[in-house]
Design a protein around this motif. Structure first.
Motif, mmCIF file in Angstrom:
data_model
loop_
_atom_site.group_PDB
_atom_site.id
_atom_site.type_symbol
_atom_site.label_atom_id
_atom_site.label_comp_id
_atom_site.label_asym_id
_atom_site.label_seq_id
_atom_site.Cartn_x
_atom_site.Cartn_y
_atom_site.Cartn_z
ATOM 1 N N ASP A 154 0.829 -1.207 0.000
ATOM 2 C CA ASP A 154 0.000 0.000 0.000
ATOM 3 C C ASP A 154 0.860 1.252 0.000
ATOM 4 O O ASP A 154 0.570 2.218 -0.716
ATOM 5 N N ALA A 155 1.930 1.243 0.807
ATOM 6 C CA ALA A 155 2.822 2.408 0.859
ATOM 7 C C ALA A 155 3.488 2.639 -0.487
ATOM 8 O O ALA A 155 3.593 3.781 -0.951
ATOM 9 N N ILE A 156 3.913 1.569 -1.122
ATOM 10 C CA ILE A 156 4.548 1.690 -2.436
ATOM 11 C C ILE A 156 3.540 2.185 -3.459
ATOM 12 O O ILE A 156 3.837 3.073 -4.266
ATOM 13 N N ASP A 157 2.331 1.633 -3.421
ATOM 14 C CA ASP A 157 1.285 2.081 -4.341
ATOM 15 C C ASP A 157 0.977 3.559 -4.141
ATOM 16 O O ASP A 157 0.827 4.302 -5.116
ATOM 17 N N ASP A 158 0.890 3.981 -2.885
ATOM 18 C CA ASP A 158 0.631 5.395 -2.596
ATOM 19 C C ASP A 158 1.754 6.271 -3.132
ATOM 20 O O ASP A 158 1.505 7.336 -3.699
ATOM 21 N N ALA A 159 2.988 5.822 -2.923
ATOM 22 C CA ALA A 159 4.131 6.601 -3.407
ATOM 23 C C ALA A 159 4.127 6.668 -4.930
ATOM 24 O O ALA A 159 4.420 7.712 -5.517
ATOM 25 N N MET A 160 3.781 5.571 -5.577
ATOM 26 C CA MET A 160 3.742 5.542 -7.040
ATOM 27 C C MET A 160 2.591 6.382 -7.571
ATOM 28 O O MET A 160 2.708 7.037 -8.587
ATOM 29 N N ASP A 161 1.460 6.352 -6.887
ATOM 30 C CA ASP A 161 0.301 7.115 -7.336
ATOM 31 C C ASP A 161 0.547 8.612 -7.279
ATOM 32 O O ASP A 161 0.067 9.351 -8.121
ATOM 33 N N GLU A 185 0.777 13.543 -10.378
ATOM 34 C CA GLU A 185 1.445 14.772 -10.826
ATOM 35 C C GLU A 185 1.680 14.741 -12.332
ATOM 36 O O GLU A 185 1.465 15.737 -13.019
ATOM 37 N N GLU A 186 2.122 13.598 -12.843
ATOM 38 C CA GLU A 186 2.337 13.468 -14.282
ATOM 39 C C GLU A 186 1.015 13.626 -15.031
ATOM 40 O O GLU A 186 0.961 14.242 -16.093
ATOM 41 N N GLY A 187 -0.039 13.067 -14.472
ATOM 42 C CA GLY A 187 -1.362 13.191 -15.086
ATOM 43 C C GLY A 187 -1.800 14.635 -15.153
ATOM 44 O O GLY A 187 -2.355 15.089 -16.160
ATOM 45 N N ASP A 188 -1.550 15.385 -14.072
ATOM 46 C CA ASP A 188 -1.888 16.810 -14.058
ATOM 47 C C ASP A 188 -1.115 17.559 -15.134
ATOM 48 O O ASP A 188 -1.661 18.432 -15.817
ATOM 49 N N GLU A 189 0.165 17.227 -15.291
ATOM 50 C CA GLU A 189 0.989 17.874 -16.309
ATOM 51 C C GLU A 189 0.467 17.579 -17.710
ATOM 52 O O GLU A 189 0.407 18.463 -18.564
ATOM 53 N N VAL A 190 0.072 16.324 -17.945
ATOM 54 C CA VAL A 190 -0.461 15.945 -19.257
ATOM 55 C C VAL A 190 -1.752 16.714 -19.533
ATOM 56 O O VAL A 190 -1.965 17.227 -20.644
ATOM 57 N N VAL A 191 -2.623 16.817 -18.525
ATOM 58 C CA VAL A 191 -3.878 17.558 -18.692
ATOM 59 C C VAL A 191 -3.581 19.017 -19.022
ATOM 60 O O VAL A 191 -4.202 19.615 -19.919
ATOM 61 N N GLU A 192 -2.628 19.615 -18.315
ATOM 62 C CA GLU A 192 -2.256 21.010 -18.577
ATOM 63 C C GLU A 192 -1.735 21.184 -19.997
ATOM 64 O O GLU A 192 -2.084 22.143 -20.695
ATOM 65 N N GLN A 193 -0.895 20.231 -20.443
ATOM 66 C CA GLN A 193 -0.360 20.308 -21.804
ATOM 67 C C GLN A 193 -1.480 20.218 -22.833
ATOM 68 O O GLN A 193 -1.502 20.954 -23.819
ATOM 69 N N VAL A 194 -2.413 19.292 -22.617
ATOM 70 C CA VAL A 194 -3.519 19.115 -23.550
ATOM 71 C C VAL A 194 -4.377 20.397 -23.592
ATOM 72 O O VAL A 194 -4.765 20.868 -24.668
ATOM 73 N N LEU A 195 -4.631 20.956 -22.411
ATOM 74 C CA LEU A 195 -5.426 22.188 -22.357
ATOM 75 C C LEU A 195 -4.720 23.335 -23.053
ATOM 76 O O LEU A 195 -5.343 24.138 -23.737
#
Length: 134
Positions: free
Chosen positions: A108-115, A120-130
């Motif tokens: 769970d800790a590893i999953d949380d760290a990976m998520d 953050e990467e997902g937010d960056e991709v959304v910003e780029q698309v916008l």
């Protein structure tokens, strides 16, 4: 990078699954040994019963009493072997549960760290698309 010699010096790190498998083998071996000793004691019990009968038929009461004490002692040992087997299995089960809980917490800790990084990467991709849309 860790030098090659340190792997041999300190030993290879075992995964929880490997550790569990190793512990399971050790447990199985210990139980087999206990069972073998218990079977020997049960054979000895049968022999003692026969010896008591023989001594009683010959009228050797002193030998009968000594053999009866041995029989009682042997039966107690047999009971202890059954108890030890049960306690070993229960202890292993408890330790196994604890190890599984620790593994789940680590996963769970590893999953949380990976998520966090993925979010953050997902937010960056959304910003780029916008930005591209505008």
């Amino acid at each position: 990078m860790i030098p090659v010699f340190s792997k041999y010096m300190f030993g290879k790190r075992m995964t929880p699954a490997e550790r569990l498998r190793k512990n399971q083998r050790s447990l199985d071996k210990a139980i087999r040994e206990l069972d073998q000793l218990r079977v020997k004691l049960e054979k000895q019990e049968k022999t003692l019963i026969q010896q008591i009968k023989t001594s009683a038929q010959k009228g050797q009461m002193g030998a009968c009493k000594i053999q009866a004490k041995d029989l009682v002692r042997t039966r107690r040992y047999i009971e202890k072997f059954y108890d030890m087997r049960t306690k070993i299995a229960m202890e292993f089960e408890r330790e196994n549960d604890i190890m599984e809980q620790r593994q789940e917490m680590m996963d769970d800790a590893i999953d949380d760290a990976m998520d966090v990084g993925a979010e953050e990467e997902g937010d960056e991709v959304v910003e780029q698309v916008l930005e591209e849309i505008e």
